[in-house]
Design a protein around this motif. Structure first.
Motif, PDB file in Angstrom:
ATOM      1  N   ARG A 179       0.798  -1.223   0.000  1.00 43.02           N
ATOM      2  CA  ARG A 179       0.000   0.000   0.000  1.00 43.02           C
ATOM      3  C   ARG A 179       0.837   1.283   0.000  1.00 43.02           C
ATOM      4  O   ARG A 179       0.282   2.363  -0.049  1.00 43.02           O
ATOM      5  N   GLY A 180       2.149   1.147   0.097  1.00 43.55           N
ATOM      6  CA  GLY A 180       2.952   2.344   0.308  1.00 43.55           C
ATOM      7  C   GLY A 180       3.572   2.967  -0.928  1.00 43.55           C
ATOM      8  O   GLY A 180       4.566   3.669  -0.845  1.00 43.55           O
ATOM      9  N   HIS A 181       2.967   2.736  -2.109  1.00 47.13           N
ATOM     10  CA  HIS A 181       3.582   3.222  -3.347  1.00 47.13           C
ATOM     11  C   HIS A 181       3.781   4.731  -3.361  1.00 47.13           C
ATOM     12  O   HIS A 181       4.821   5.238  -3.774  1.00 47.13           O
ATOM     13  N   VAL A 182       2.745   5.465  -2.907  1.00 44.19           N
ATOM     14  CA  VAL A 182       2.780   6.925  -3.002  1.00 44.19           C
ATOM     15  C   VAL A 182       3.887   7.502  -2.119  1.00 44.19           C
ATOM     16  O   VAL A 182       4.577   8.449  -2.497  1.00 44.19           O
ATOM     17  N   GLY A 183       4.070   6.921  -0.947  1.00 40.17           N
ATOM     18  CA  GLY A 183       5.090   7.422  -0.035  1.00 40.17           C
ATOM     19  C   GLY A 183       6.497   6.981  -0.414  1.00 40.17           C
ATOM     20  O   GLY A 183       7.485   7.607  -0.030  1.00 40.17           O
ATOM     21  N   PHE A 184       6.597   5.901  -1.172  1.00 36.52           N
ATOM     22  CA  PHE A 184       7.904   5.369  -1.557  1.00 36.52           C
ATOM     23  C   PHE A 184       8.593   6.208  -2.627  1.00 36.52           C
ATOM     24  O   PHE A 184       9.809   6.428  -2.594  1.00 36.52           O
TER      25      PHE A 184
ATOM     26  N   VAL B  29       8.973   9.413  -4.151  1.00 34.26           N
ATOM     27  CA  VAL B  29       9.880  10.569  -4.159  1.00 34.26           C
ATOM     28  C   VAL B  29      11.125  10.358  -3.281  1.00 34.26           C
ATOM     29  O   VAL B  29      12.234  10.682  -3.706  1.00 34.26           O
ATOM     30  N   PRO B  30      10.981   9.792  -2.066  1.00 39.20           N
ATOM     31  CA  PRO B  30      12.221   9.497  -1.321  1.00 39.20           C
ATOM     32  C   PRO B  30      13.153   8.557  -2.097  1.00 39.20           C
ATOM     33  O   PRO B  30      14.378   8.728  -2.058  1.00 39.20           O
TER      34      PRO B  30
ATOM     35  N   ALA C 167      -0.065   5.563  -9.364  1.00 41.42           N
ATOM     36  CA  ALA C 167       0.916   6.395  -8.664  1.00 41.42           C
ATOM     37  C   ALA C 167       2.214   6.442  -9.473  1.00 41.42           C
ATOM     38  O   ALA C 167       2.824   7.509  -9.635  1.00 41.42           O
TER      39      ALA C 167
ATOM     40  N   SER D 137       0.439  12.186  -6.232  1.00 37.90           N
ATOM     41  CA  SER D 137       1.670  11.626  -6.806  1.00 37.90           C
ATOM     42  C   SER D 137       2.215  12.542  -7.893  1.00 37.90           C
ATOM     43  O   SER D 137       3.421  12.799  -7.969  1.00 37.90           O
TER      44      SER D 137
ATOM     45  N   ASP E   5       7.847  11.659   1.792  1.00 39.99           N
ATOM     46  CA  ASP E   5       7.318  10.297   1.990  1.00 39.99           C
ATOM     47  C   ASP E   5       5.839  10.306   2.397  1.00 39.99           C
ATOM     48  O   ASP E   5       5.292   9.263   2.760  1.00 39.99           O
TER      49      ASP E   5
ATOM     50  N   GLU F 292       1.874  10.098   2.449  1.00 39.10           N
ATOM     51  CA  GLU F 292       0.832   9.376   1.718  1.00 39.10           C
ATOM     52  C   GLU F 292      -0.416  10.256   1.703  1.00 39.10           C
ATOM     53  O   GLU F 292      -0.503  11.220   2.461  1.00 39.10           O
TER      54      GLU F 292
END
Ligand SMILES: [Zn+2]
Lengths: 234, 337
Positions: free
Chosen positions: A33-38, A40-41, A74, B96, B326, B328
């Motif tokens: 589920r963490g694609h969006v947060g992954f 840019v970092p 995403a 995104s 990071d 969401e």
């Protein structure tokens, strides 16, 4: 050619930077589920690692599915934004192609599997050729039982790769000509490799033509079941 | 004086893909791809359909917003996108895209609370609008009454305990066969109707600041069924006008209750339901009667749009609040929480 590759079509997200054949930086994480947060970092990490700036990018490669819908979107939105900002072309890659490319095989035919949930998998057959694989039949979404039937009907010795662990236990039981193997997920390095060779052949679509490959119609439930067609004029 | 920052704002929380370029209180461009036709087939917003349409539209809309504004992406000071509340899959597209664009341009990214965006929207056309004020926010996805104490300091005074006001319009329009979206359909149909034709109930009289619309839904369906069978159903225009009046009356009454409770000198509004002509008229009358100012955005800025997201982002940016790479989306984000 400097390639940025983005892979978020499965539970395993990754970013890769490649210059011609050489992978210069990668970052990856397994999280459904963490694609969006992954994203840019991971971009930050890879660009720092490689010493690149965004304007160095000459090609953006992105996995457009089949796979997890939100992850695909995403990744594609990210690819479109970056490609647009730096004026780079964008090349879409199928998740199954990337899985098959990394299959360790001698002469066996390859079936690549990607989990698309709702008790279905995306599958596609490939044939090994010197330096890679070629698609050897249709890519489709099917039930585990239908996949088993396809394998039973396949005369060749077969290697099943990809997320075959997502299949219900016993799906492949008793199929003696079948071996299972790695990789489990597509990775950005493979996305970069496939996209680069396509770009070199001039296969670069207009960015508006780069769309997700869902291979499934949207679920149109809107939770108004109690209200549907109740009206006297409906 | 330092020039206000130039901000590109993305809004993809529901069924409108909105992108805008804003500097200060000036909207330089405001483009929208509405998905109404796609959802009309189903009679409501379908989350997966919405997310698919956003990802198809966002790239070209983003370019069009910059072109219409006559600016280059290199000129931007920041990029903003709605972080929540809304449909998770839909939010992820704009969030995104915006985050990646800010990264590629090496400028700050600001994830914005959609409701805070609505709170800022009246400023574009009403320079005197600002805190303290009571703001009515009503759409297909949300209905609440907010006390705007200071920018960045909001108290939700009341909210719907069941359906959102726009949802009530949508469901009742669907029931009456008037089509989707329900607000404009009922607004149109009600034009020649008599709002007093049927006295539908006004819910939650004992809770002066809260809203409820599910009782109205039941009352209307019961009324229509029994009178349809008896063959003495009033004309559609009268029914639509009476339904609209019931929804509008609740929204106006509760808003004015909030004005009385807080003593603020001004009322603002936002959300698609605030485009309803009868609601705007009644709010104007009541505010004039109470001696408070009314600041409503034009219909274009009432519905979801990228400009309001950019405006709220400018405020956050001014306070040095940027969003972590990071981050969401937060589909259940709550104003003031
Ligand atoms: Zn809204």
């Amino acid at each position: 050619m400097k390639v940025l590759a983005i892979e978020t079509a499965t539970a395993a997200s990754s970013i890769a930077l490649a210059e011609d054949n050489l992978v210069v930086a990668t970052a990856g994480r397994v999280d459904r589920r963490g694609h969006v947060g992954f994203l840019v970092p991971a971009l930050d990490f890879c660009f720092a690692q490689a010493g690149w700036t965004p304007s160095d990018i000459e090609l953006v490669a992105v996995d457009v599915g089949p796979g997890l819908f939100s992850g695909i979107r995403a990744g594609l939105a990210t690819a479109q934004a970056v490609a647009g900002a730096v004026g780079a072309p964008i090349v879409p890659v199928l998740s199954l192609d990337a899985v098959a490319l990394r299959a360790a095989t001698g002469h066996r035919r390859i079936w690549a599997v990607v989990d698309v949930r709702r008790r279905e998998v995306a599958v596609g057959p490939y044939r090994p050729v010197p330096g890679g694989v070629v698609r050897d039949g249709a890519t489709e979404l099917c039930s585990p039982a239908a996949f088993r039937a396809s394998l039973e009907g396949d005369a060749a010795d077969v290697l099943v790769v990809g997320d075959w662990r997502a299949l219900p236990e016993g799906t492949l039981l008793g199929l003696h000509a079948i071996k299972t193997g790695r990789p489990r997920y597509p990775v950005a390095e493979a996305i970069a490799e496939i996209a680069r060779s396509r770009a070199e052949r001039g296969e670069v679509p207009h960015p508006d033509e780069v769309r997700p490959r869902y291979m499934r119609e949207p679920d149109v439930t809107i939770n108004w079941g109690d209200f549907r067609s109740e009206g006297p004029w409906a | 004086m330092k020039r206000a920052p130039l901000i590109l704002g993305f809004e993809t929380s529901c069924d409108e893909t909105g992108v805008a370029v804003v500097r200060g209180s000036t909207v330089l461009s405001n483009v929208l791809a509405t998905q109404v036709d796609e959802h009309a087939r189903f009679g409501g917003v379908v989350p997966e359909v919405a997310a698919r349409a956003h990802v198809e539209a966002i790239r070209s809309l983003s370019h069009r917003a910059l072109r219409d504004a006559g600016v280059h992406s290199m000129d931007l000071d920041a990029v903003a996108a709605t972080r929540g509340p809304g449909l998770a899959g839909a939010l992820m597209v704009g969030f995104s895209y915006g985050k990646a664009l800010a990264w590629a341009l090496d400028i700050p990214f600001i994830g914005v609370d959609h409701m805070e965006g609505h709170l800022f929207a009246p400023r574009f056309e009403n320079p005197e609008y600002g805190p303290p004020a009571v703001v009515l926010l009503a759409s297909g996805g949300h209905s609440e009454i907010v006390h705007l104490r200071r920018w960045g300091d909001y108290e939700v005074l009341g909210a719907t305990i069941d359906d959102a006001a726009g949802e009530a319009f949508d469901k009742l329009a669907r029931f009456l066969g008037l089509g989707f979206p329900g607000g404009p359909a009922i607004d149109r149909e009600a034009e020649t109707g008599d709002p007093a034709a049927v006295a539908f109930p006004r819910a939650l009289a004992d809770r002066p600041l809260d809203l409820s619309f599910s009782g109205l839904k039941t009352a209307v369906t019961t009324y229509v069924r029994s009178h349809h069978e008896a063959g003495d159903l009033p004309p559609m225009a009268d029914l639509a006008a009476a339904i609209q009046e019931a929804i509008v009356d609740v929204l106006v009454t509760k808003t004015m209750n909030a004005v009385a409770a807080t003593g603020v000198p001004a009322v603002g509004g936002g959300g698609g339901v605030l485009a309803n002509r009868r609601l705007r008229q009644r709010l104007a009358e009541e505010c004039a009667g109470a001696g408070v100012a009314l600041h409503l955005p034009s219909a274009e800025l009432c519905t979801d749009n990228g400009a309001m997201i950019a405006a709220a982002a400018a405020f956050r940016l001014g306070r040095g609040e940027v969003t972590s790479p990071d981050a969401e989306v937060d589909s259940s984000m709550r104003l003031g929480a």
